[in-house]
Design an enzyme around this catalytic site. Sequence first.
Site, PDB file in Angstrom:
ATOM      1  N   ALA A  76      43.065  36.684  35.663  1.00  0.00           N
ATOM      2  CA  ALA A  76      43.539  35.431  36.263  1.00  0.00           C
ATOM      3  C   ALA A  76      42.555  35.060  37.365  1.00  0.00           C
ATOM      4  O   ALA A  76      41.720  35.863  37.768  1.00  0.00           O
ATOM      5  CB  ALA A  76      44.930  35.598  36.847  1.00  0.00           C
ATOM      6  N   LYS A  77      42.654  33.858  37.823  1.00  0.00           N
ATOM      7  CA  LYS A  77      41.903  33.439  39.001  1.00  0.00           C
ATOM      8  C   LYS A  77      42.603  32.218  39.556  1.00  0.00           C
ATOM      9  O   LYS A  77      43.299  31.502  38.823  1.00  0.00           O
ATOM     10  CB  LYS A  77      40.464  33.070  38.633  1.00  0.00           C
ATOM     11  N   GLY A  78      42.412  31.969  40.836  1.00  0.00           N
ATOM     12  CA  GLY A  78      43.034  30.790  41.411  1.00  0.00           C
ATOM     13  C   GLY A  78      42.277  30.374  42.641  1.00  0.00           C
ATOM     14  O   GLY A  78      41.276  30.989  43.006  1.00  0.00           O
TER      15      GLY A  78
END
Length: 420
Positions: free
Chosen positions: A106-108
């Site tokens: 994931a990344k944000g």
Amino acid sequence: MTIYTGPVFEMARTQFAIIADHLEIPHDERARLLYPKRAITVSVPIHMDDGRTEVFQGYRVQHHLTLGPTKGGTRFSPDLDIGEVAALAIWMSWKCALAGLPYGGAKGGVACNPRTLSMRELEAVSRRYMQEMIPFVSPQTDVMAPDMGTNEQVMAWFMDTYSVHQGHAVTEIVTGKPVAIGGTVGRREATGRGVAYLVGRACDTIGLKSQNATAIVQGFGNVGSVAAYTLAARHGLTITGVSDHTAAYYDPAGLDIAAIEKHVAANVTLAGYSAEAAIDPAELLLQPCDVLVPAALERVITADNAARIRCRILAEGANGPTTPDADAILDQRNDEIFIIPDILANAGGVIVSYFEWVQDLQQLFWSETEVNTRLETLLEGAYQQVARRARADGVSNRTAAMAIGVEKVRAGKRLRGLFP
Ligand code: NAD
């Protein structure tokens, strides 16, 4: 048609296509492996110190949920867009799989400049971003961590915001938090230490004596500063070049890393450290050295400079520092330059994040020696897998590392099947 656009996503897509061809993955399986499961975009409105209301855009991309929760950093940077976040999430998936962690990627992040925000504004952005993400994250679905522009304090605000909502402390919702509130010893240093450990292994592999070697490090934040310090202090390398977004320094006789750290502790950035050693930042990457560590941004080694970099080992501390065009050039220089690809080189961060999550879930905490020993064990395993695979398939270290990661995710998807 896809919502994921931009040069960084194109990089991730091109790299995946190369791996999918190498693994002969049927075309109808490819989109399921490449495209993220979920992408969340939120507005993050906050009161600025001058009384205005400003709305920032926040993102979170969860690539796949096949092997466990998703895991990945949170980036605060002015030009952030969903394509960049998606690419970083995809790379996290291959990285976690390569290291054998039970996570998808994931990344944000938030499109904001943390350097121009006051401390109060930064706290407001952090808390409001996490508040907006609460419906989409949990210790079993998606666990956040720091990345460029965020740090332990931001993770503490994330953890507090989530915990207030739940009515009790949920330390395992983020990693990279301060040790005093459930963080693990050794997390802050983990990525840089991992880079240095793998550089040591690469020196062994190519028969380079680290005591006689020189290194240039681009980026002097979490990853770059610890990598520079550990390469010098633990492996005996001479650091001849460092840079950040404000300045670049080069001295073939060696820079004083302790003095530079002191300067950054007092002044935040490298600017003003030395007039004599100052060099054009673009030139820094082209100076001769044994080890080159890009530890700042993506896409800094391109078709323009790949033929001119002069190192023996390229250790990619940053995510995505080398474009596919540059890779094609570096492939031709395979005998000259040993690449430790990003998903291996900087895996120390997510490995120790995993240790932090495990410790929080069990409420049983390890010593720093235990953390570092386990970190080296996992890195060593990944390094050897990549070396074996590169030899067996006659491919670059990057292709080998990504092939292992993609294969593991693919195997998980096949075993679980497609619902309904
Ligand atoms: P950071 O915000 O702590 O530091 C970034 C550094 O890069 C700063 O010193 C900044 O001044 C410098 N920088 C920015 N633009 C630059 C430029 N044009 N030229 C030279 N330097 C520049 O971020 P970080 O956590 O150290 O992350 C750096 C890279 O490592 C990113 O690609 C990130 O995704 C990757 N990474 C970080 C971790 C982690 O645990 N923090 C883990 C894996 C990968």
